[in-house]
Design a protein around this motif. Structure first.
Motif, PDB file in Angstrom:
ATOM      1  N   ARG A 120       0.839  -1.208   0.000  1.00 17.26           N
ATOM      2  CA  ARG A 120       0.000   0.000   0.000  1.00 17.26           C
ATOM      3  C   ARG A 120       0.870   1.254   0.000  1.00 17.26           C
ATOM      4  NH1 ARG A 120      -2.909   3.294   3.996  1.00 17.26           N
ATOM      5  NH2 ARG A 120      -4.778   4.114   2.969  1.00 17.26           N
ATOM      6  N   TRP A 121       1.892   1.285   0.846  1.00 15.92           N
ATOM      7  CA  TRP A 121       2.826   2.411   0.860  1.00 15.92           C
ATOM      8  C   TRP A 121       3.505   2.556  -0.499  1.00 15.92           C
ATOM      9  CZ3 TRP A 121       8.262   1.255   0.774  1.00 15.92           C
ATOM     10  CH2 TRP A 121       9.099   2.373   0.875  1.00 15.92           C
ATOM     11  N   GLY A 122       3.852   1.444  -1.122  1.00  9.86           N
ATOM     12  CA  GLY A 122       4.522   1.468  -2.415  1.00  9.86           C
ATOM     13  C   GLY A 122       3.659   1.974  -3.539  1.00  9.86           C
ATOM     14  N   GLY A 123       2.363   2.073  -3.324  1.00  7.74           N
ATOM     15  CA  GLY A 123       1.481   2.660  -4.323  1.00  7.74           C
ATOM     16  C   GLY A 123       1.339   4.154  -4.195  1.00  7.74           C
ATOM     17  N   ARG A 124       1.985   4.739  -3.183  1.00  7.09           N
ATOM     18  CA  ARG A 124       1.805   6.167  -2.902  1.00  7.09           C
ATOM     19  C   ARG A 124       3.127   6.935  -2.844  1.00  7.09           C
ATOM     20  NH1 ARG A 124      -1.546  10.556  -3.078  1.00  7.09           N
ATOM     21  NH2 ARG A 124      -1.759  11.635  -1.094  1.00  7.09           N
ATOM     22  N   ASP A 125       4.085   6.390  -2.106  1.00 10.09           N
ATOM     23  CA  ASP A 125       5.331   7.094  -1.853  1.00 10.09           C
ATOM     24  C   ASP A 125       6.278   6.999  -3.044  1.00 10.09           C
ATOM     25  OD1 ASP A 125       7.298   8.321   0.142  1.00 10.09           O
ATOM     26  OD2 ASP A 125       8.364   6.523  -0.519  1.00 10.09           O
ATOM     27  N   VAL A 166       7.668  11.833   5.495  1.00  9.88           N
ATOM     28  CA  VAL A 166       6.559  11.647   4.558  1.00  9.88           C
ATOM     29  C   VAL A 166       7.006  11.030   3.225  1.00  9.88           C
ATOM     30  CG1 VAL A 166       4.761  12.891   3.294  1.00  9.88           C
ATOM     31  CG2 VAL A 166       5.436  13.670   5.586  1.00  9.88           C
ATOM     32  N   GLN A 167       6.301   9.977   2.762  1.00 16.38           N
ATOM     33  CA  GLN A 167       5.422   9.093   3.525  1.00 16.38           C
ATOM     34  C   GLN A 167       6.237   7.953   4.136  1.00 16.38           C
ATOM     35  OE1 GLN A 167       3.816  10.040   0.376  1.00 16.38           O
ATOM     36  NE2 GLN A 167       1.937  10.908   1.167  1.00 16.38           N
ATOM     37  N   THR A 180      -7.777  -0.966   1.335  1.00 20.84           N
ATOM     38  CA  THR A 180      -7.952   0.481   1.237  1.00 20.84           C
ATOM     39  C   THR A 180      -6.957   1.061   0.245  1.00 20.84           C
ATOM     40  OG1 THR A 180      -8.508   0.483   3.602  1.00 20.84           O
ATOM     41  CG2 THR A 180      -8.152   2.622   2.551  1.00 20.84           C
ATOM     42  N   PRO A 181      -7.417   1.743  -0.816  1.00 23.21           N
ATOM     43  CA  PRO A 181      -6.476   2.374  -1.758  1.00 23.21           C
ATOM     44  C   PRO A 181      -5.566   3.357  -1.028  1.00 23.21           C
ATOM     45  CG  PRO A 181      -8.722   2.405  -2.613  1.00 23.21           C
ATOM     46  CD  PRO A 181      -8.823   1.956  -1.197  1.00 23.21           C
ATOM     47  N   PRO A 182      -4.334   3.530  -1.502  1.00 23.97           N
ATOM     48  CA  PRO A 182      -3.384   4.385  -0.779  1.00 23.97           C
ATOM     49  C   PRO A 182      -3.777   5.850  -0.707  1.00 23.97           C
ATOM     50  CG  PRO A 182      -2.468   3.659  -2.881  1.00 23.97           C
ATOM     51  CD  PRO A 182      -3.709   2.866  -2.665  1.00 23.97           C
ATOM     52  N   THR A 183      -4.672   6.309  -1.586  1.00 24.85           N
ATOM     53  CA  THR A 183      -5.107   7.706  -1.529  1.00 24.85           C
ATOM     54  C   THR A 183      -6.355   7.889  -0.674  1.00 24.85           C
ATOM     55  OG1 THR A 183      -6.337   7.361  -3.582  1.00 24.85           O
ATOM     56  CG2 THR A 183      -4.113   8.271  -3.769  1.00 24.85           C
ATOM     57  N   THR A 184      -6.921   6.791  -0.151  1.00 18.80           N
ATOM     58  CA  THR A 184      -8.119   6.845   0.685  1.00 18.80           C
ATOM     59  C   THR A 184      -7.749   6.536   2.132  1.00 18.80           C
ATOM     60  OG1 THR A 184      -9.487   6.083  -1.154  1.00 18.80           O
ATOM     61  CG2 THR A 184     -10.416   5.868   1.067  1.00 18.80           C
ATOM     62  N   PRO A 185      -8.108   7.386   3.095  1.00 18.88           N
ATOM     63  CA  PRO A 185      -7.761   7.103   4.496  1.00 18.88           C
ATOM     64  C   PRO A 185      -8.411   5.807   4.985  1.00 18.88           C
ATOM     65  CG  PRO A 185      -8.382   9.409   4.236  1.00 18.88           C
ATOM     66  CD  PRO A 185      -8.730   8.730   2.940  1.00 18.88           C
ATOM     67  N   TYR A 452       9.178  12.082  -7.425  1.00 22.56           N
ATOM     68  CA  TYR A 452       7.830  11.801  -7.917  1.00 22.56           C
ATOM     69  C   TYR A 452       7.708  11.979  -9.434  1.00 22.56           C
ATOM     70  CZ  TYR A 452       6.462  11.630  -3.050  1.00 22.56           C
ATOM     71  OH  TYR A 452       6.355  11.280  -1.716  1.00 22.56           O
ATOM     72  N   ASN A 453       8.832  12.063 -10.118  1.00 21.93           N
ATOM     73  CA  ASN A 453       8.800  12.295 -11.559  1.00 21.93           C
ATOM     74  C   ASN A 453       7.996  11.212 -12.286  1.00 21.93           C
ATOM     75  OD1 ASN A 453       9.827  13.766 -13.941  1.00 21.93           O
ATOM     76  ND2 ASN A 453      10.876  11.843 -14.381  1.00 21.93           N
ATOM     77  N   CYS A 454       7.012  11.656 -13.059  1.00 21.00           N
ATOM     78  CA  CYS A 454       6.180  10.788 -13.911  1.00 21.00           C
ATOM     79  C   CYS A 454       5.430   9.709 -13.132  1.00 21.00           C
ATOM     80  CB  CYS A 454       7.026  10.132 -15.009  1.00 21.00           C
ATOM     81  SG  CYS A 454       7.819  11.322 -16.127  1.00 21.00           S
ATOM     82  N   THR A 455       5.234   9.899 -11.813  1.00 20.74           N
ATOM     83  CA  THR A 455       4.461   8.915 -11.046  1.00 20.74           C
ATOM     84  C   THR A 455       2.972   9.254 -11.007  1.00 20.74           C
ATOM     85  OG1 THR A 455       4.845  10.102  -8.965  1.00 20.74           O
ATOM     86  CG2 THR A 455       6.447   8.406  -9.565  1.00 20.74           C
ATOM     87  N   ASN A 456       2.621  10.513 -11.247  1.00 16.67           N
ATOM     88  CA  ASN A 456       1.230  10.940 -11.334  1.00 16.67           C
ATOM     89  C   ASN A 456       0.446  10.660 -10.053  1.00 16.67           C
ATOM     90  OD1 ASN A 456      -0.814  12.226 -12.863  1.00 16.67           O
ATOM     91  ND2 ASN A 456      -1.765  10.240 -13.329  1.00 16.67           N
ATOM     92  N   ASN A 457       1.137  10.637  -8.896  1.00 15.29           N
ATOM     93  CA  ASN A 457       0.413  10.297  -7.670  1.00 15.29           C
ATOM     94  C   ASN A 457       0.597  11.318  -6.555  1.00 15.29           C
ATOM     95  OD1 ASN A 457       3.113   9.673  -6.953  1.00 15.29           O
ATOM     96  ND2 ASN A 457       2.430   8.167  -5.463  1.00 15.29           N
ATOM     97  N   GLN A 458       1.052  12.535  -6.912  1.00 18.02           N
ATOM     98  CA  GLN A 458       1.185  13.579  -5.905  1.00 18.02           C
ATOM     99  C   GLN A 458       0.662  14.882  -6.493  1.00 18.02           C
ATOM    100  OE1 GLN A 458       1.983  13.634  -2.733  1.00 18.02           O
ATOM    101  NE2 GLN A 458       2.525  11.476  -2.486  1.00 18.02           N
TER     102      GLN A 458
END
Length: 535
Positions: A120-125, A166-167, A180-185, A452-458
């Protein structure tokens, strides 16, 4: 009349017993009195993966724990782990948990929980995503052991799993992490850390209450930075919000609160003269870096010339002066995106930042064909640190010719908008001043302007194709000195493309009451190991 010696001894003994009996409850009351910490901003988000704010990180270190932790010397040490082993080729890592670890709901911590939490962390950070991209598989061996097998070399395994800010890859139950998706608490706060979160006493943005976790099993070695034995010595801890710097200063001097995450800059000389207060001394990674977050998703900041114009308004001396930082607490000459005083800091590629000017910003806007497009600037008015930075930026951006729509509110409200991608006419944003600690910027793969280059998640959403292969070389390199050279290449690209312009580096030390013992001076609040001297 002479007082009989035997009777005198009896009276003195009785008095001593009475004094002792009175002192014991007083000492106990001192220890039972809540430890009160004033954070820079109020707490709104409780999930350390979904929420990118420092306040959420501070909350999470209270209730969660990590597999690996950084000590005061920057070394990575086992925390929840008992040990790790690597294969000769460095591609297979075997991790084993300590015995007897439990979550706050009484369930044991297992290898399954670790694998789900890492995924889950690996889908966000940023660092986590790169680790996951280099991973062939993670598999569970038994209740306490799991294997992470790489598909290609990845030289930063310990830095990833021991990332301090962070994170942070905190461990939570698989039933939450895997659903729980990584962008959803997550719906519940269930951790294995030293304290318990008291949800029914939580007032979002105002007060957060914790109790000592009786199930927590600290390591045997002494506490050291984020590593070692996290012994919760206080029965109750409270995070409180005081937006006014003067109120914070008065409260800690009067003993109404025990610890300020950041000392109000104007009051540092006063605090230095107060023998009842202690100012933190940590530097380097513990220092603060101001920056401006740019929304690359929307015009006009999809144009690199306009981003460079923003970079040119960053007069570091002027911005730091607005904070009122004493000279020995500031580094206005530091241009490195990695934080001066840390391993990767250098001057490589910093030429555009050495002589910034509003005139140059105006010329870049002219070259870009900027035609007075509206720029929504989110100003966190309640942040004692960010507000002065933002005010200088606003003035200089307007002088350069930007059409600013300044929207001032509290940080928590802006943070909710910051992580979304709405159009400007639907609550979207263009620019927001932010602060980070040096821990967040010190490594290229965790640096907001590179990792975060080209990760589209921040929120900022930049994608610089030329940066991608250089990042791949960096993450595969196992030699630190060669990695340092590659980090310089990445810094050159980040500054040239103005991905995340830096506005200055300075120290904004924490301050705490001298009656507290065991405070760990690390760079952000660490409240295990802390106890209060009896008065």
């Amino acid at each position: 009349m002479a007082f009989p010696l035997a009777k005198l001894r009896t009276v003195l003994a009785a008095g001593l017993l009475a004094a002792t009996a009175l002192a014991a409850p007083v000492a106990e009351a001192q220890q039972q009195r809540p430890l009160r910490l004033v954070l820079n901003v109020g707490l709104q988000t409780l999930d350390p993966i979904a929420g990118p704010s420092f306040v959420t990180r501070n909350f999470s270190y209270m209730v969660f724990d990590t597999l690996i932790a950084m000590d005061s010397q920057g070394r990575y040490r086992p925390q929840m782990l008992d040990n790790w082993r690597t294969s000769d080729d460095g591609l297979t890592w075997t991790f084993t948990l300590r015995e007897g670890l439990e979550f706050s709901d009484g369930t044991p911590v297992t290898a399954e929980d670790c694998v789900a939490s890492i995924r889950r962390w690996g889908g966000r950070d940023s660092l986590g995503r790169r680790l996951m991209a280099a991973t062939r598989e993670m598999r569970i061996v038994d209740g306490r052991t799991f294997v992470l097998e790489l598909s290609r070399p990845f030289g930063l395994m310990l830095e990833a799993l021991g990332k301090p800010s962070v994170q942070v890859p905190f461990i939570m139950p698989a039933r939450l992490a895997s659903t729980t998706p990584p962008t959803t608490p997550v719906a519940e706060v269930v951790g294995s850390g030293p304290f318990l979160f008291v949800r029914d006493q939580w007032i979002p943005g105002e007060r957060t209450v914790f109790l000592r976790n009786p199930r927590y099993r600290p390591r045997n070695e002494p506490a050291d930075g984020l590593a070692g034995g996290k012994v919760p010595r206080m029965e109750r801890v409270e995070f409180v919000n005081m937006s006014d710097p003067g109120l914070r200063a008065a409260a800690i001097q009067a003993g109404e609160v025990d610890y300020l995450e950041y000392a109000p800059i104007d009051y540092i000389p006063t605090f230095q003269r107060n023998r009842n207060l202690v100012l933190a001394r940590a530097r380097g990674g513990a220092e603060i870096v101001g920056a401006i977050s740019i929304n690359h998703h929307q015009p006009p900041f999809d144009n690199v010339l306009i981003r460079r114009a923003v970079q040119q308004i960053m007069d570091r001396s002027q911005i730091i002066a607005a904070e009122g930082v004493p000279p020995d607490y500031s580094r206005p000459d530091c241009q490195s995106v990695y934080v001066c005083g840390t391993f990767y800091a250098s001057e490589t590629g910093t030429e555009p930042m050495r002589d910034t000017s509003i005139a140059r910003a105006r010329e870049l806007l002219r070259q870009a064909g900027y035609s007075n497009e509206r720029v929504v600037f989110l100003q966190p008015g309640d942040s004692a640190l960010i507000n002065p930075i933002g005010l200088v930026m606003i003035d200089r951006l307007r002088q350069a010719g930007f059409n600013l729509d300044v929207q001032t509110s509290d940080w928590s409200s802006h943070a909710q908008r910051w992580i979304q991608r709405q159009p400007l006419n639907q609550g979207g944003w263009s620019l927001i001043p932010v602060i980070y600690t040096g821990f967040d910027l010190a490594n290229p793969l965790s640096n907001p302007g590179i990792g975060y280059n080209c990760t589209n998640n921040q929120p900022w959403g930049y994608c610089i194709p030329a940066m991608t292969p250089v990042i791949e070389r960096f993450e595969a390199e196992g030699d630190q000195d060669r990695r340092r050279g590659i980090a310089g290449e990445l810094q050159r690209i980040a500054i040239d493309q103005a991905t995340f312009p830096i506005s200055g580096q300075f120290a904004s030390p924490a301050v705490w009451r001298a009656e507290l013992r065991g405070v760990i001076d690390f760079g952000f609040p660490i409240l295990w190991n802390v106890e209060r001297n009896a008065r």
